[in-house]
Design a protein around this motif. Structure first.
Motif, PDB file in Angstrom:
ATOM      1  N   UNK A   1      43.948  42.235  42.829  1.00  0.00           N
ATOM      2  CA  UNK A   1      43.123  41.260  42.131  1.00  0.00           C
ATOM      3  C   UNK A   1      41.997  41.856  41.322  1.00  0.00           C
ATOM      4  N   UNK A   2      41.377  42.935  41.796  1.00  0.00           N
ATOM      5  CA  UNK A   2      40.229  43.513  41.087  1.00  0.00           C
ATOM      6  C   UNK A   2      40.597  43.986  39.679  1.00  0.00           C
ATOM      7  N   UNK A   3      41.631  44.825  39.521  1.00  0.00           N
ATOM      8  CA  UNK A   3      41.989  45.212  38.146  1.00  0.00           C
ATOM      9  C   UNK A   3      42.546  44.048  37.338  1.00  0.00           C
ATOM     10  N   UNK A   4      43.191  43.102  38.006  1.00  0.00           N
ATOM     11  CA  UNK A   4      43.702  41.931  37.282  1.00  0.00           C
ATOM     12  C   UNK A   4      42.566  41.127  36.684  1.00  0.00           C
ATOM     13  N   UNK A   5      41.463  41.010  37.420  1.00  0.00           N
ATOM     14  CA  UNK A   5      40.308  40.273  36.921  1.00  0.00           C
ATOM     15  C   UNK A   5      39.712  40.953  35.692  1.00  0.00           C
ATOM     16  N   UNK A   6      39.671  42.284  35.703  1.00  0.00           N
ATOM     17  CA  UNK A   6      39.142  43.023  34.549  1.00  0.00           C
ATOM     18  C   UNK A   6      40.006  42.788  33.321  1.00  0.00           C
ATOM     19  N   UNK A   7      41.317  42.869  33.499  1.00  0.00           N
ATOM     20  CA  UNK A   7      42.213  42.693  32.353  1.00  0.00           C
ATOM     21  C   UNK A   7      42.328  41.240  31.926  1.00  0.00           C
ATOM     22  N   UNK A   8      41.888  40.303  32.770  1.00  0.00           N
ATOM     23  CA  UNK A   8      41.840  38.908  32.353  1.00  0.00           C
ATOM     24  C   UNK A   8      40.912  38.742  31.163  1.00  0.00           C
ATOM     25  N   UNK A   9      39.722  39.340  31.250  1.00  0.00           N
ATOM     26  CA  UNK A   9      38.760  39.271  30.154  1.00  0.00           C
ATOM     27  C   UNK A   9      39.240  40.103  28.963  1.00  0.00           C
ATOM     28  N   UNK A  10      39.810  41.280  29.240  1.00  0.00           N
ATOM     29  CA  UNK A  10      40.317  42.125  28.150  1.00  0.00           C
ATOM     30  C   UNK A  10      41.405  41.400  27.361  1.00  0.00           C
TER      31      UNK A  10
ATOM     32  N   UNK B   1      50.086  40.052  41.861  1.00  0.00           N
ATOM     33  CA  UNK B   1      48.944  39.481  42.575  1.00  0.00           C
ATOM     34  C   UNK B   1      49.210  38.029  42.931  1.00  0.00           C
ATOM     35  N   UNK B   2      49.633  37.230  41.964  1.00  0.00           N
ATOM     36  CA  UNK B   2      49.863  35.812  42.231  1.00  0.00           C
ATOM     37  C   UNK B   2      51.056  35.588  43.151  1.00  0.00           C
ATOM     38  N   UNK B   3      52.067  36.420  43.034  1.00  0.00           N
ATOM     39  CA  UNK B   3      53.198  36.285  43.957  1.00  0.00           C
ATOM     40  C   UNK B   3      52.770  36.606  45.387  1.00  0.00           C
ATOM     41  N   UNK B   4      51.894  37.594  45.535  1.00  0.00           N
ATOM     42  CA  UNK B   4      51.411  37.921  46.878  1.00  0.00           C
ATOM     43  C   UNK B   4      50.530  36.807  47.427  1.00  0.00           C
ATOM     44  N   UNK B   5      49.706  36.215  46.563  1.00  0.00           N
ATOM     45  CA  UNK B   5      48.882  35.085  47.005  1.00  0.00           C
ATOM     46  C   UNK B   5      49.772  33.925  47.437  1.00  0.00           C
ATOM     47  N   UNK B   6      50.830  33.663  46.677  1.00  0.00           N
ATOM     48  CA  UNK B   6      51.747  32.595  47.042  1.00  0.00           C
ATOM     49  C   UNK B   6      52.422  32.884  48.383  1.00  0.00           C
TER      50      UNK B   6
ATOM     51  N   UNK C   1      47.950  37.156  56.017  1.00  0.00           N
ATOM     52  CA  UNK C   1      48.289  38.270  55.134  1.00  0.00           C
ATOM     53  C   UNK C   1      47.133  39.269  55.063  1.00  0.00           C
ATOM     54  N   UNK C   2      47.350  40.360  54.336  1.00  0.00           N
ATOM     55  CA  UNK C   2      46.383  41.452  54.256  1.00  0.00           C
ATOM     56  C   UNK C   2      45.446  41.241  53.077  1.00  0.00           C
ATOM     57  N   UNK C   3      44.160  41.115  53.362  1.00  0.00           N
ATOM     58  CA  UNK C   3      43.178  40.882  52.303  1.00  0.00           C
ATOM     59  C   UNK C   3      43.089  42.072  51.362  1.00  0.00           C
ATOM     60  N   UNK C   4      43.199  43.298  51.884  1.00  0.00           N
ATOM     61  CA  UNK C   4      43.023  44.474  51.033  1.00  0.00           C
ATOM     62  C   UNK C   4      44.114  44.570  49.982  1.00  0.00           C
ATOM     63  N   UNK C   5      45.317  44.049  50.288  1.00  0.00           N
ATOM     64  CA  UNK C   5      46.385  44.061  49.291  1.00  0.00           C
ATOM     65  C   UNK C   5      46.019  43.139  48.134  1.00  0.00           C
TER      66      UNK C   5
END
Length: 238
Positions: free
Chosen positions: A77-86, A107-112, A68-72
Protein backbone atom coordinates in the motif's frame (compact mmCIF):
# COMPACT_ATOMS: atom_id res chain seq x y z
CA UNK A 1 -29.93 -26.85 25.07
CA UNK A 2 -26.98 -24.49 25.27
CA UNK A 3 -26.26 -21.92 22.64
CA UNK A 4 -23.45 -22.60 20.26
CA UNK A 5 -20.35 -20.61 21.14
CA UNK A 6 -18.94 -18.04 18.73
CA UNK A 7 -15.43 -16.71 18.35
CA UNK A 8 -14.78 -13.00 18.57
CA UNK A 9 -13.30 -10.71 15.94
CA UNK A 10 -9.68 -11.72 15.34
CA UNK A 11 -8.32 -8.29 16.21
CA UNK A 12 -9.70 -5.32 18.13
CA UNK A 13 -10.93 -2.15 16.47
CA UNK A 14 -8.45 0.64 15.84
CA UNK A 15 -8.62 4.29 14.82
CA UNK A 16 -11.50 3.55 12.44
CA UNK A 17 -13.71 2.35 15.26
CA UNK A 18 -15.62 -0.91 15.47
CA UNK A 19 -16.59 -0.95 11.77
CA UNK A 20 -13.51 -0.26 9.62
CA UNK A 21 -15.02 -2.16 6.70
CA UNK A 22 -17.89 0.34 6.59
CA UNK A 23 -15.39 3.20 6.44
CA UNK A 24 -13.51 1.50 3.59
CA UNK A 25 -16.72 0.95 1.63
CA UNK A 26 -17.81 4.56 2.20
CA UNK A 27 -14.48 6.00 1.04
CA UNK A 28 -14.57 3.94 -2.13
CA UNK A 29 -18.09 5.10 -2.95
CA UNK A 30 -17.06 8.73 -2.32
CA UNK A 31 -14.21 8.36 -4.81
CA UNK A 32 -16.57 6.88 -7.42
CA UNK A 33 -19.08 9.71 -6.99
CA UNK A 34 -16.43 12.46 -6.90
CA UNK A 35 -14.45 11.28 -9.94
CA UNK A 36 -16.66 12.82 -12.67
CA UNK A 37 -16.42 16.25 -10.98
CA UNK A 38 -12.64 16.27 -10.60
CA UNK A 39 -11.02 14.26 -13.40
CA UNK A 40 -10.86 17.06 -15.99
CA UNK A 41 -8.40 19.33 -14.16
CA UNK A 42 -4.87 18.74 -12.79
CA UNK A 43 -5.92 20.13 -9.40
CA UNK A 44 -8.98 17.89 -9.36
CA UNK A 45 -6.90 14.85 -10.25
CA UNK A 46 -4.49 15.73 -7.45
CA UNK A 47 -7.39 15.92 -5.01
CA UNK A 48 -8.59 12.54 -6.28
CA UNK A 49 -5.08 11.21 -5.76
CA UNK A 50 -5.15 12.35 -2.15
CA UNK A 51 -8.60 10.83 -1.62
CA UNK A 52 -7.40 7.57 -3.12
CA UNK A 53 -4.37 7.68 -0.83
CA UNK A 54 -6.83 7.94 2.05
CA UNK A 55 -8.66 4.94 0.61
CA UNK A 56 -5.38 2.99 0.56
CA UNK A 57 -4.69 3.96 4.18
CA UNK A 58 -8.20 3.00 5.24
CA UNK A 59 -7.81 -0.34 3.48
CA UNK A 60 -4.58 -1.04 5.38
CA UNK A 61 -6.30 -0.10 8.65
CA UNK A 62 -9.25 -2.34 7.81
CA UNK A 63 -6.92 -5.26 7.14
CA UNK A 64 -5.64 -4.92 10.72
CA UNK A 65 -9.10 -6.07 11.83
CA UNK A 66 -8.79 -9.27 9.81
CA UNK A 67 -6.70 -12.44 10.34
CA UNK A 68 -4.48 -11.39 7.41
CA UNK A 69 -0.98 -9.89 7.67
CA UNK A 70 -0.91 -6.12 8.08
CA UNK A 71 2.72 -5.82 6.95
CA UNK A 72 1.84 -7.32 3.56
CA UNK A 73 -0.88 -4.73 3.01
CA UNK A 74 1.42 -1.96 4.22
CA UNK A 75 4.31 -3.10 1.98
CA UNK A 76 2.04 -3.01 -1.06
CA UNK A 77 0.00 0.00 0.00
CA UNK A 78 2.75 2.52 0.78
CA UNK A 79 4.29 2.64 -2.72
CA UNK A 80 0.82 2.36 -4.25
CA UNK A 81 -0.24 5.50 -2.39
CA UNK A 82 2.79 7.39 -3.74
CA UNK A 83 2.07 6.38 -7.32
CA UNK A 84 -1.60 7.29 -6.87
CA UNK A 85 -0.61 10.96 -6.78
CA UNK A 86 2.04 10.48 -9.48
CA UNK A 87 -0.56 8.94 -11.79
CA UNK A 88 -3.01 11.77 -11.08
CA UNK A 89 -0.40 14.35 -12.14
CA UNK A 90 1.04 12.38 -15.09
CA UNK A 91 -2.04 10.86 -16.68
CA UNK A 92 -0.36 10.14 -20.05
CA UNK A 93 2.97 8.74 -18.84
CA UNK A 94 2.96 5.04 -19.64
CA UNK A 95 5.54 3.81 -17.13
CA UNK A 96 3.84 5.70 -14.29
CA UNK A 97 0.45 4.21 -15.16
CA UNK A 98 1.95 0.73 -15.50
CA UNK A 99 3.88 0.92 -12.21
CA UNK A 100 0.83 2.28 -10.39
CA UNK A 101 -1.31 -0.52 -11.77
CA UNK A 102 1.22 -3.20 -10.85
CA UNK A 103 1.23 -1.89 -7.28
CA UNK A 104 -2.47 -1.23 -6.86
CA UNK A 105 -3.80 -4.46 -8.35
CA UNK A 106 -2.08 -6.91 -5.94
CA UNK A 107 -2.74 -4.52 -3.05
CA UNK A 108 -6.49 -4.43 -3.66
CA UNK A 109 -6.67 -8.15 -4.32
CA UNK A 110 -4.91 -8.79 -1.02
CA UNK A 111 -7.29 -6.43 0.77
CA UNK A 112 -10.22 -8.28 -0.77
CA UNK A 113 -8.74 -11.60 0.33
CA UNK A 114 -8.39 -10.18 3.83
CA UNK A 115 -12.02 -9.04 3.88
CA UNK A 116 -13.27 -12.45 2.70
CA UNK A 117 -11.10 -14.21 5.25
CA UNK A 118 -12.54 -11.91 7.90
CA UNK A 119 -16.08 -12.89 6.87
CA UNK A 120 -15.21 -16.60 6.94
CA UNK A 121 -13.25 -16.60 10.21
CA UNK A 122 -16.15 -17.85 12.35
CA UNK A 123 -19.83 -18.75 12.26
CA UNK A 124 -21.02 -15.38 13.51
CA UNK A 125 -22.31 -12.64 11.21
CA UNK A 126 -21.50 -9.22 12.66
CA UNK A 127 -22.52 -5.88 11.20
CA UNK A 128 -18.94 -5.10 10.22
CA UNK A 129 -18.69 -8.42 8.39
CA UNK A 130 -21.71 -7.39 6.31
CA UNK A 131 -19.90 -4.18 5.38
CA UNK A 132 -16.77 -6.25 4.69
CA UNK A 133 -18.74 -8.29 2.17
CA UNK A 134 -19.58 -5.13 0.23
CA UNK A 135 -16.10 -3.67 0.64
CA UNK A 136 -14.45 -6.85 -0.64
CA UNK A 137 -16.64 -6.81 -3.72
CA UNK A 138 -15.85 -3.20 -4.60
CA UNK A 139 -12.15 -3.72 -3.89
CA UNK A 140 -12.08 -6.60 -6.39
CA UNK A 141 -13.59 -4.28 -8.99
CA UNK A 142 -10.89 -1.70 -8.28
CA UNK A 143 -8.19 -4.35 -8.54
CA UNK A 144 -9.35 -5.48 -11.98
CA UNK A 145 -9.63 -1.86 -13.14
CA UNK A 146 -5.93 -1.46 -12.44
CA UNK A 147 -5.22 -4.76 -14.20
CA UNK A 148 -6.99 -3.40 -17.27
CA UNK A 149 -5.00 -0.17 -17.01
CA UNK A 150 -1.79 -2.20 -17.12
CA UNK A 151 -3.07 -4.27 -20.03
CA UNK A 152 -3.72 -1.27 -22.26
CA UNK A 153 -0.23 0.08 -21.56
CA UNK A 154 1.45 -3.20 -22.48
CA UNK A 155 -0.99 -4.02 -25.30
CA UNK A 156 -2.36 -0.75 -26.71
CA UNK A 157 -5.90 -0.67 -28.12
CA UNK A 158 -6.95 -3.59 -25.94
CA UNK A 159 -10.22 -1.81 -25.14
CA UNK A 160 -12.61 0.07 -27.39
CA UNK A 161 -15.25 2.62 -26.47
CA UNK A 162 -18.35 3.93 -28.17
CA UNK A 163 -17.49 6.81 -30.50
CA UNK A 164 -13.96 7.44 -29.20
CA UNK A 165 -10.48 6.13 -29.93
CA UNK A 166 -7.33 5.78 -27.87
CA UNK A 167 -6.68 4.55 -24.36
CA UNK A 168 -9.56 4.30 -21.93
CA UNK A 169 -9.45 6.42 -18.80
CA UNK A 170 -9.15 4.72 -15.42
CA UNK A 171 -12.75 5.66 -14.60
CA UNK A 172 -13.97 4.02 -17.80
CA UNK A 173 -12.04 0.88 -16.89
CA UNK A 174 -13.50 0.96 -13.38
CA UNK A 175 -16.98 1.21 -14.87
CA UNK A 176 -16.19 -1.77 -17.13
CA UNK A 177 -14.90 -3.69 -14.12
CA UNK A 178 -18.06 -3.11 -12.07
CA UNK A 179 -20.19 -4.04 -15.08
CA UNK A 180 -18.30 -7.31 -15.59
CA UNK A 181 -18.09 -8.25 -11.91
CA UNK A 182 -21.81 -7.73 -11.36
CA UNK A 183 -22.70 -9.44 -14.67
CA UNK A 184 -24.82 -6.41 -15.59
CA UNK A 185 -23.12 -5.88 -18.94
CA UNK A 186 -24.05 -2.19 -19.32
CA UNK A 187 -20.59 -0.85 -20.13
CA UNK A 188 -19.92 0.88 -23.46
CA UNK A 189 -16.25 -0.11 -23.10
CA UNK A 190 -15.48 -3.54 -24.49
CA UNK A 191 -12.34 -5.69 -24.62
CA UNK A 192 -11.13 -6.22 -28.16
CA UNK A 193 -7.63 -7.61 -27.55
CA UNK A 194 -7.04 -11.26 -26.72
CA UNK A 195 -5.27 -10.53 -23.41
CA UNK A 196 -7.98 -8.12 -22.35
CA UNK A 197 -10.71 -10.62 -23.14
CA UNK A 198 -9.00 -13.38 -21.20
CA UNK A 199 -8.74 -11.19 -18.09
CA UNK A 200 -12.34 -10.00 -18.44
CA UNK A 201 -13.37 -13.66 -18.56
CA UNK A 202 -11.48 -14.26 -15.30
CA UNK A 203 -13.34 -11.36 -13.68
CA UNK A 204 -16.65 -12.82 -14.86
CA UNK A 205 -15.82 -16.07 -13.09
CA UNK A 206 -14.70 -14.16 -9.98
CA UNK A 207 -18.02 -12.31 -9.84
CA UNK A 208 -20.06 -15.50 -10.09
CA UNK A 209 -17.93 -17.30 -7.51
CA UNK A 210 -18.17 -14.36 -5.12
CA UNK A 211 -21.95 -14.53 -5.09
CA UNK A 212 -21.96 -18.33 -4.96
CA UNK A 213 -19.44 -18.67 -2.13
CA UNK A 214 -19.39 -15.52 -0.01
CA UNK A 215 -22.95 -14.23 -0.23
CA UNK A 216 -24.49 -17.70 -0.02
CA UNK A 217 -22.40 -18.42 3.09
CA UNK A 218 -23.67 -15.28 4.79
CA UNK A 219 -27.25 -16.15 3.96
CA UNK A 220 -26.73 -19.70 5.24
CA UNK A 221 -25.22 -18.45 8.51
CA UNK A 222 -28.10 -16.04 9.11
CA UNK A 223 -30.68 -18.76 8.46
CA UNK A 224 -28.79 -21.23 10.64
CA UNK A 225 -28.51 -18.71 13.46
CA UNK A 226 -32.22 -17.98 13.35
CA UNK A 227 -33.00 -21.70 13.40
CA UNK A 228 -30.71 -22.23 16.40
CA UNK A 229 -32.32 -19.32 18.21
CA UNK A 230 -35.76 -20.78 17.60
CA UNK A 231 -34.62 -24.13 19.05
CA UNK A 232 -33.04 -22.46 22.06
CA UNK A 233 -36.17 -20.43 22.73
CA UNK A 234 -38.44 -23.45 22.50
CA UNK A 235 -39.68 -24.52 25.95
CA UNK A 236 -38.45 -27.87 27.20
CA UNK A 237 -40.92 -30.71 26.82
CA UNK A 238 -41.72 -33.37 29.41
Amino acid sequence: MSRRSHSHDPRPGGVLGPRPSAVLLSVQLVVVLAYPFLEDSPAGRAVLGVIQMVAVGVAVAAVRRTPALTWVALTLGAPAAVFTVAEALATDTGWVILTSALLHAPFYFYVSYSMVRYVFHDDRVTRDELYATGAAFTVVAWGFAYVYAAVQVVWPDSFAGAGTEGARSWFELLYLSFSVLTSVGLSDVVPVGAHARSLVAVEMVAGVLYVALVVSRLVGLVVSRQAMKAVDDRPDEG
